[in-house]
Write an enzyme that holds these catalytic residues in place. Structure first.
Site, PDB file in Angstrom:
ATOM      1  CE1 TYR A 157      -4.418  -2.272   4.960  1.00 38.17           C
ATOM      2  CE2 TYR A 157      -3.310  -0.177   4.547  1.00 38.17           C
ATOM      3  CZ  TYR A 157      -3.999  -1.283   4.078  1.00 38.17           C
ATOM      4  OH  TYR A 157      -4.272  -1.404   2.728  1.00 38.17           O
ATOM      5  CB  SER A 179      -0.836  -0.024   1.287  1.00 42.86           C
ATOM      6  OG  SER A 179      -1.429   1.222   1.541  1.00 42.86           O
TER       7      SER A 179
HETATM    8  P1  NAD Z   1     -11.787  -6.237  -0.315  1.00 43.12           P
HETATM    9  O1  NAD Z   1     -12.406  -6.159   1.031  1.00 43.12           O
HETATM   10  O2  NAD Z   1     -12.577  -5.818  -1.505  1.00 43.12           O
HETATM   11  O3  NAD Z   1     -11.251  -7.723  -0.598  1.00 43.12           O
HETATM   12  C1  NAD Z   1     -10.503  -8.420   0.347  1.00 43.12           C
HETATM   13  C2  NAD Z   1     -10.748  -9.911   0.162  1.00 43.12           C
HETATM   14  O4  NAD Z   1      -9.894 -10.603   1.092  1.00 43.12           O
HETATM   15  C3  NAD Z   1     -12.187 -10.350   0.466  1.00 43.12           C
HETATM   16  O5  NAD Z   1     -12.680 -11.162  -0.588  1.00 43.12           O
HETATM   17  C4  NAD Z   1     -12.055 -11.139   1.766  1.00 43.12           C
HETATM   18  O6  NAD Z   1     -12.997 -12.219   1.866  1.00 43.12           O
HETATM   19  C5  NAD Z   1     -10.642 -11.650   1.660  1.00 43.12           C
HETATM   20  N1  NAD Z   1     -10.061 -12.002   2.966  1.00 43.12           N
HETATM   21  C6  NAD Z   1     -10.119 -11.298   4.107  1.00 43.12           C
HETATM   22  N2  NAD Z   1      -9.517 -11.963   5.096  1.00 43.12           N
HETATM   23  C7  NAD Z   1      -9.037 -13.110   4.562  1.00 43.12           C
HETATM   24  C8  NAD Z   1      -8.326 -14.215   5.071  1.00 43.12           C
HETATM   25  N3  NAD Z   1      -7.972 -14.296   6.376  1.00 43.12           N
HETATM   26  N4  NAD Z   1      -8.002 -15.221   4.226  1.00 43.12           N
HETATM   27  C9  NAD Z   1      -8.361 -15.187   2.926  1.00 43.12           C
HETATM   28  N5  NAD Z   1      -9.051 -14.168   2.380  1.00 43.12           N
HETATM   29  C10 NAD Z   1      -9.388 -13.141   3.198  1.00 43.12           C
HETATM   30  O7  NAD Z   1     -10.432  -5.381  -0.186  1.00 43.12           O
HETATM   31  P2  NAD Z   1      -9.441  -4.750  -1.294  1.00 43.12           P
HETATM   32  O8  NAD Z   1      -9.554  -3.282  -1.161  1.00 43.12           O
HETATM   33  O9  NAD Z   1      -9.593  -5.386  -2.593  1.00 43.12           O
HETATM   34  O10 NAD Z   1      -8.041  -5.158  -0.630  1.00 43.12           O
HETATM   35  C11 NAD Z   1      -7.163  -6.122  -1.174  1.00 43.12           C
HETATM   36  C12 NAD Z   1      -5.746  -5.814  -0.721  1.00 43.12           C
HETATM   37  O11 NAD Z   1      -5.355  -4.542  -1.235  1.00 43.12           O
HETATM   38  C13 NAD Z   1      -5.557  -5.746   0.795  1.00 43.12           C
HETATM   39  O12 NAD Z   1      -4.330  -6.350   1.155  1.00 43.12           O
HETATM   40  C14 NAD Z   1      -5.504  -4.262   1.069  1.00 43.12           C
HETATM   41  O13 NAD Z   1      -4.786  -3.949   2.230  1.00 43.12           O
HETATM   42  C15 NAD Z   1      -4.794  -3.781  -0.183  1.00 43.12           C
HETATM   43  N6  NAD Z   1      -4.969  -2.372  -0.471  1.00 43.12           N
HETATM   44  C16 NAD Z   1      -6.203  -1.858  -0.680  1.00 43.12           C
HETATM   45  C17 NAD Z   1      -6.333  -0.496  -0.945  1.00 43.12           C
HETATM   46  C18 NAD Z   1      -7.661   0.135  -1.173  1.00 43.12           C
HETATM   47  O14 NAD Z   1      -7.725   1.364  -1.182  1.00 43.12           O
HETATM   48  N7  NAD Z   1      -8.726  -0.618  -1.398  1.00 43.12           N
HETATM   49  C19 NAD Z   1      -5.184   0.321  -0.984  1.00 43.12           C
HETATM   50  C20 NAD Z   1      -3.936  -0.248  -0.769  1.00 43.12           C
HETATM   51  C21 NAD Z   1      -3.834  -1.591  -0.518  1.00 43.12           C
END
Ligand code: NAD
Length: 262
Positions: free
Chosen positions: A157, A144
């Site tokens: 985080y 991130s």
């Molecule tokens: P999201 O909530 O849309 O998707 C996350 C997915 O992870 C879900 O399908 C959930 O069921 C799954 N999950 C959660 N805990 C789990 C576990 N213990 N084992 C297996 N699966 C699990 O979130 P997103 O925004 O797509 O995030 C995905 C990644 O991107 C994360 O690592 C997040 O930190 C990172 N990220 C997101 C953003 C943002 O702005 N959305 C920015 C930077 C980084």
């Protein structure tokens, strides 16, 4: 130089939603065989069904809690039993919990570190032996902007996302002799369920409107006030997963509309 994941066997964690789902979509469109590994088994299977029906690649759903070593090992074995190898791991599963440090429940701190750090470690540990045996592979971790920058309310985080840079660099150094590369993607704010959940929570904790959370807290530092998209991040994942040489190994790439520049 051809940049592709065609015919590659890819495991993407957290791929039933948001960024992971977009990466799975991009990879299947390029002809990869993709395992949608997610805590949410029904959503993983539904996503796999939808992607497989469009092709040209293939997709399967795999039930996996990335914090559970047995489930991780079983899930990776399921993929190897089906497709015989693992070429790409995208360690993407993640959640967000926000509190000030002095109010952060210890159990929630540990849960955050378990999903982001144990998850990346356990999935890498399970996939690397297969990659080493093949003499090739790519590990892509979802960091991130918070791998490089801090924000209030996000202690575990930010801590975990910084930690992923270290883990990826170690894998890049250990994996090189076996043809394995490792990289980290560092997105800015992407409008997914993970971010949608934070908007009212941050508005409440910071005592500001939801509109101000979006415009000032989330996008205030960008050059254009725009969210990064899931497709932007899927494209960066495709570059790291498909890059044909070791030139980029150990590196991280920020995709954040200029919020963080290095
Ligand atoms: P999201 O909530 O849309 O998707 C996350 C997915 O992870 C879900 O399908 C959930 O069921 C799954 N999950 C959660 N805990 C789990 C576990 N213990 N084992 C297996 N699966 C699990 O979130 P997103 O925004 O797509 O995030 C995905 C990644 O991107 C994360 O690592 C997040 O930190 C990172 N990220 C997101 C953003 C943002 O702005 N959305 C920015 C930077 C980084």
């Amino acid at each position: 130089m051809t940049l592709t994941v065609k015919d590659k066997v890819c495991i993407i964690t957290g791929a039933a939603s948001g960024i992971g789902r977009a990466i799975a979509t991009r990879f299947v469109e390029d002809g990869a065989k993709v395992a949608i590994a997610d805590l949410n088994k029904d959503a993983a299977e539904q996503t796999a069904k939808e992607l497989a029906s469009k092709g040209p690649g293939q997709a399967i759903g795999v039930a996996m809690d990335v914090t559970n070593e047995e489930q991780v090992n079983q899930g990776v074995q399921q993929v190897v039993d089906k497709w015989g190898r693992v070429d790409v791991l995208v360690s993407n599963a993640g959640i967000q919990i926000v509190h000030r440090v002095e109010e952060f429940p210890f159990a929630e701190w540990k849960k955050m570190l378990a999903i982001h750090l144990d998850g990346a470690f356990l999935t890498s540990k399970a996939c690397l032996p297969h990659m080493y045996k093949q003499g090739a592979g790519a590990v892509v971790m979802m960091g991130s902007v918070h791998s490089k920058e801090a924000s209030p309310l996000k202690a575990p985080y930010v801590t975990a996302k910084h930690g992923l840079l270290g883990l990826a660099r170690v894998i890049a150094k250990e994996g090189a002799a076996h043809g394995v590369r490792a990289n980290v993607i560092c997105p800015g704010f992407v409008r997914t369920p993970l971010v949608d959940k934070q908007i009212p929570e941050q508005a409440k904790t910071l005592g500001i409107s939801e509109d101000d959370v979006i415009k000032k807290v989330m996008l205030g530092g960008t050059v254009d006030g725009e969210f990064t998209t899931v497709e932007d991040i899927a494209e960066v994942a495709h570059i790291f997963a498909g890059f044909p040489t070791n030139a980029l190994t150990g590196q991280s790439m920020v995709a954040s509309h200029g919020w963080f520049m290095e």
